[in-house]
Design a protein around this motif. Structure first.
Motif, PDB file in Angstrom:
ATOM      1  N   GLN A 168      -4.709  -2.453   7.006  1.00 13.62           N
ATOM      2  CA  GLN A 168      -5.739  -3.511   7.034  1.00 13.62           C
ATOM      3  C   GLN A 168      -7.244  -3.060   7.758  1.00 13.62           C
ATOM      4  N   THR A 169      -6.921  -2.187   8.782  1.00 14.80           N
ATOM      5  CA  THR A 169      -8.029  -1.839   9.458  1.00 14.80           C
ATOM      6  C   THR A 169      -9.026  -0.742   8.534  1.00 14.80           C
ATOM      7  N   ALA A 170      -7.890   0.090   7.867  1.00  6.18           N
ATOM      8  CA  ALA A 170      -8.656   1.037   6.928  1.00  6.18           C
ATOM      9  C   ALA A 170      -9.413   0.614   5.764  1.00  6.18           C
ATOM     10  N   ARG A 171      -8.784  -0.732   5.480  1.00  6.20           N
ATOM     11  CA  ARG A 171      -9.580  -1.394   4.292  1.00  6.20           C
ATOM     12  C   ARG A 171     -10.878  -2.095   4.587  1.00  6.20           C
ATOM     13  N   ARG A 172     -10.854  -2.737   5.886  1.00  7.75           N
ATOM     14  CA  ARG A 172     -11.972  -3.216   6.362  1.00  7.75           C
ATOM     15  C   ARG A 172     -13.128  -1.974   6.674  1.00  7.75           C
ATOM     16  N   TYR A 173     -12.974  -0.956   7.024  1.00  9.05           N
ATOM     17  CA  TYR A 173     -14.109   0.041   7.402  1.00  9.05           C
ATOM     18  C   TYR A 173     -14.064   1.133   6.364  1.00  9.05           C
ATOM     19  N   ASP A 174     -13.355   0.740   5.166  1.00  6.06           N
ATOM     20  CA  ASP A 174     -13.697   1.714   4.119  1.00  6.06           C
ATOM     21  C   ASP A 174     -13.212   3.109   4.344  1.00  6.06           C
ATOM     22  N   MET A 175     -12.059   3.183   5.179  1.00  2.27           N
ATOM     23  CA  MET A 175     -11.392   4.415   5.467  1.00  2.27           C
ATOM     24  C   MET A 175     -10.596   4.920   4.302  1.00  2.27           C
ATOM     25  N   HIS A 215     -13.347   9.570  14.137  1.00  2.00           N
ATOM     26  CA  HIS A 215     -12.928   9.228  12.690  1.00  2.00           C
ATOM     27  C   HIS A 215     -14.100   9.310  11.885  1.00  2.00           C
ATOM     28  N   VAL A 216     -15.263   9.063  12.672  1.00  2.00           N
ATOM     29  CA  VAL A 216     -16.541   9.267  11.980  1.00  2.00           C
ATOM     30  C   VAL A 216     -16.867  10.598  12.001  1.00  2.00           C
ATOM     31  N   GLU A 217     -16.740  11.407  12.972  1.00  2.00           N
ATOM     32  CA  GLU A 217     -17.270  12.707  13.082  1.00  2.00           C
ATOM     33  C   GLU A 217     -16.428  13.656  11.975  1.00  2.00           C
ATOM     34  N   SER A 218     -15.153  13.230  11.534  1.00  2.00           N
ATOM     35  CA  SER A 218     -14.303  14.008  10.662  1.00  2.00           C
ATOM     36  C   SER A 218     -14.559  13.652   9.169  1.00  2.00           C
ATOM     37  N   GLY A 219     -15.570  12.516   8.905  1.00  2.00           N
ATOM     38  CA  GLY A 219     -15.829  12.126   7.831  1.00  2.00           C
ATOM     39  C   GLY A 219     -14.533  11.075   7.105  1.00  2.00           C
ATOM     40  N   TRP A 220     -13.626  10.737   8.188  1.00  2.00           N
ATOM     41  CA  TRP A 220     -12.617   9.901   7.411  1.00  2.00           C
ATOM     42  C   TRP A 220     -13.142   8.088   6.865  1.00  2.00           C
ATOM     43  N   VAL A 221     -14.277   7.975   7.751  1.00  2.00           N
ATOM     44  CA  VAL A 221     -14.768   6.698   7.495  1.00  2.00           C
ATOM     45  C   VAL A 221     -16.231   7.052   7.500  1.00  2.00           C
ATOM     46  N   PRO A 222     -17.243   6.101   6.794  1.00  2.00           N
ATOM     47  CA  PRO A 222     -18.338   6.379   6.504  1.00  2.00           C
ATOM     48  C   PRO A 222     -19.179   6.439   7.759  1.00  2.00           C
ATOM     49  N   LEU A 238      -5.593   4.390 -13.712  1.00  2.00           N
ATOM     50  CA  LEU A 238      -5.775   2.873 -13.854  1.00  2.00           C
ATOM     51  C   LEU A 238      -6.171   2.181 -12.551  1.00  2.00           C
ATOM     52  N   ALA A 239      -5.475   2.487 -11.514  1.00  2.00           N
ATOM     53  CA  ALA A 239      -5.208   1.823 -10.368  1.00  2.00           C
ATOM     54  C   ALA A 239      -6.968   2.390  -9.857  1.00  2.00           C
ATOM     55  N   GLU A 240      -7.230   3.404  -9.775  1.00  2.00           N
ATOM     56  CA  GLU A 240      -8.559   4.041  -9.412  1.00  2.00           C
ATOM     57  C   GLU A 240      -9.635   3.529 -10.055  1.00  2.00           C
ATOM     58  N   ARG A 241      -9.521   2.925 -11.400  1.00  2.00           N
ATOM     59  CA  ARG A 241     -10.657   2.536 -12.256  1.00  2.00           C
ATOM     60  C   ARG A 241     -10.716   0.840 -12.091  1.00  2.00           C
ATOM     61  N   TYR A 242      -9.695   0.274 -12.066  1.00  2.00           N
ATOM     62  CA  TYR A 242      -9.584  -1.149 -12.046  1.00  2.00           C
ATOM     63  C   TYR A 242      -9.039  -1.785 -10.871  1.00  2.00           C
ATOM     64  N   TRP A 243      -8.725  -1.219  -9.760  1.00  2.00           N
ATOM     65  CA  TRP A 243      -8.224  -1.776  -8.498  1.00  2.00           C
ATOM     66  C   TRP A 243      -9.301  -1.429  -7.544  1.00  2.00           C
ATOM     67  N   SER A 244      -9.758  -2.640  -6.774  1.00  2.00           N
ATOM     68  CA  SER A 244     -10.586  -2.430  -5.846  1.00  2.00           C
ATOM     69  C   SER A 244     -10.384  -1.525  -4.713  1.00  2.00           C
ATOM     70  N   GLU A 245      -9.199  -1.313  -4.514  1.00  2.00           N
ATOM     71  CA  GLU A 245      -8.833  -0.421  -3.197  1.00  2.00           C
ATOM     72  C   GLU A 245      -8.830   0.977  -3.996  1.00  2.00           C
ATOM     73  N   GLY A 246      -9.029   1.307  -5.313  1.00  2.00           N
ATOM     74  CA  GLY A 246      -8.425   2.505  -5.710  1.00  2.00           C
ATOM     75  C   GLY A 246      -9.457   3.816  -5.231  1.00  2.00           C
ATOM     76  N   PRO A 247     -10.958   3.440  -5.357  1.00  2.00           N
ATOM     77  CA  PRO A 247     -11.525   4.699  -4.750  1.00  2.00           C
ATOM     78  C   PRO A 247     -11.573   4.978  -3.580  1.00  2.00           C
TER      79      PRO A 247
END
Length: 550
Positions: free
Chosen positions: A384-391, A339-346, A171-180
């Motif tokens: 908060q940083t992770a959420r901003r950069y889609d980590m 973080h970029v090289e490891s794929g942890w952020v886009p 449910l969290a993954e489907r309906y919560w914006s932070e789920g994915p």
């Protein structure tokens, strides 16, 4: 079934007077007046403390919730003292199950009456935890041991709660914006594997044996011996140890234990397990850690309960080590790049922006002792940083993060003035040097070249076989006659070079080994370093010449 479980959870919350927790949720505050209209709140009654009510609620909800409380109990900086003290009781004082059930499980597992296996058996449990409970005993051979028994009928309870967690995660993954980004389903799957592994005491015994072997001869960590003849899936017999619980600061201080050394050794044990052994104890809450204080100025850790262990891939270990190293050197640019090289952020993340964000989080706590660091605030800002950069959350790192929380909690209690950065930095630097320096090259040659040399004589034949398949049209590629002729000539040249290549590689390996072990050779076999170096250089030059010709 899941609806009934949700009803049960609500009933337990109400029974222990925690229904106000539900109405404290932001979305439910508009209807908080319903809390006061509930019949069970019409009359005043004497209630236990909030910490005790939370602890009892978790106990009634079962092992998964008890595990959650155990983790929280190590975070004194995140919880009020009264709640933290009550949750600490979950570490080894969970209500026991009936002794008669435990004895029946032991006898059924070992196929013998208890009296035939043990000379003495204490029928009062030493400790009772969320998954199992422990008894003291003595073998007929005289060794004092402890007997660990898995709780009866616990698997259906765990599977039921896991199903509920999956539903909530989906449910969290489907309906919560932070789920994915947080990937809750994968996190629950990782936790499912971990907690189900805890039910197999044969696996736990094997884990303990591996860690004991890893620290063989160590003076900083002791692992009890497993008695395999009396160990089964539901029963484990292990050497009985005697030590002071790591959380008993009064006892440790009374004997004059070196708390600074103890906290530094805790950091060393953690980094050794994660980076050198790649096999770490992932349930290091205070109930599982004891201190041998026979020599107070040289205290030794004693670890028990190895149901949860963690490992990392080579790539994850390398990225973590390089992140630590860059952080210790305040190289936030490199932290962002990793973080970029490891794929942890886009991949399209702007490195300079991520660098600035990481600097703003990490710089305020750099080189401060544990007592001056608010890890609660740090984790909040990192989130908060992770959420901003889609980590994205890395499920394979969840156990490591949990262990880090446990270690930090222990360190805060033992020696709040510990300089974590100064203690950990030399270890990380040494590990990186071992991975990328001269020793890493020699180690790679030691393990890689024998395999290469073993396969080298087969390469011409394999190439010839490929050419025949190509000539007969057994592949879909269209190779022309000139190309086949070129392949044939290459095979002839490879056959001519193979013997020289083997000779050159052998010279290089032999010379390298002579350089490494020259000091240990008998006198009549002594070989000057210069001569061995010349042989190595000759072999290396010959290899380079052959590869260049190729």
């Amino acid at each position: 079934m899941q609806l009934l479980r949700l009803i049960t959870i609500n009933r337990v919350l109400i029974r222990h007077g925690l229904d106000e927790v539900i109405f404290a949720i932001h979305l439910l505050r508009p209807i908080r007046f319903l809390f006061y209209l509930a019949p069970w709140n019409w009359f005043r009654r004497v209630r236990a403390s909030r910490g005790e009510r939370i602890r009892r609620t978790l106990e009634d909800l079962g092992p998964i919730f008890i595990k959650f409380g155990q983790m929280l109990s190590t975070r004194r900086d995140l919880l009020p003292d009264d709640i933290a003290k009550e949750l600490a009781r979950l570490q080894d004082r969970v209500p026991p199950f009936p002794d008669a059930q435990a004895f029946a499980i032991i006898e059924r597992a070992l196929g013998k009456p208890i009296s035939e296996v043990f000379l003495a058996f204490d029928k009062t449990p030493l400790a009772s935890a969320s998954i199992a409970q422990v008894y003291a005993a003595v073998l007929h051979s005289g060794e004092p041991v402890v007997v660990k028994v898995v709780r009866p009928d616990i698997l259906p309870v765990i599977r039921r709660d896991l199903q509920l967690m999956y539903i909530m995660a989906q449910l969290a993954e489907r309906y919560w914006s932070e789920g994915p980004r947080l990937r809750p389903v994968e996190v629950v799957a990782e936790y499912e594997k971990t907690i189900l592994d805890e039910l197999d005491l044969m696996r736990e015994a094997a884990n303990a044996t591996q860690i004991k072997r890893n620290f063989s001869g160590s003076s900083i960590l002791y692992i009890p011996t497993i008695y395999w003849d009396y160990t089964r899936r539901q029963v484990m017999v292990m050497e009985r140890i005697h030590g002071v619980p790591v959380a008993d600061m009064q006892a440790l201080s009374a004997v004059g234990a070196d708390l600074k050394l103890l906290s530094e050794r805790g950091v060393e044990i953690f980094f050794t397990q994660v980076f050198r052994h790649n096999f770490f104890h992932a349930d290091m809450h205070p109930g599982n850690i004891f201190i041998d204080i026979d020599i107070p100025e040289d205290p030794t850790y004693i670890a028990v309960d190895f149901g949860i262990v963690g490992t990392l891939t080579g790539a994850d270990r390398r990225y973590l080590a390089e992140n630590f190293h860059a952080f210790f050197n305040r190289d936030y640019r490199r932290v962002a790049e990793l973080h970029v090289e490891s794929g942890w952020v886009p991949a399209d993340t702007r490195t300079e922006q991520l660098e600035s964000a990481i600097r703003s989080v990490c710089e305020p706590i750099f080189q401060r002792p544990l007592k001056d660091i608010s890890f609660g605030q740090l984790l909040l800002r990192l989130f908060q940083t992770a959420r901003r950069y889609d980590m994205q959350v890395q499920p394979q790192l969840v156990l490591l993060q949990k262990t880090l929380l446990n270690i930090e909690g222990l360190g805060r209690d033992l020696y709040p003035d510990l300089d974590l950065w100064k203690t950990a930095k030399p270890f990380i630097e040494r590990w990186i040097d071992e991975q990328v320096g001269l020793r890493a090259m020699i180690r790679g040659a030691k393990y890689g070249l024998p395999v290469f040399l073993e396969k080298l004589p087969q390469m011409p034949g394999l190439m010839h076989e490929i050419m025949l398949h190509e000539a007969k049209g057994r592949t879909r590629r269209d190779i022309s006659a000139p190309q086949l002729e070129a392949l044939r000539q290459e095979i002839i040249r490879a056959q001519q070079r193979s013997s020289l290549t083997v000779l050159a590689a052998t010279l290089f390996i032999c010379a390298t080994l002579l350089l490494l072990f020259a000091e240990n050779l008998p006198g009549y076999l002594g070989i000057p370093y210069a001569a061995a170096g010349m042989v190595a250089l000759a072999g290396l030059l010959l290899l380079m010449a052959l590869w260049r010709r190729g």
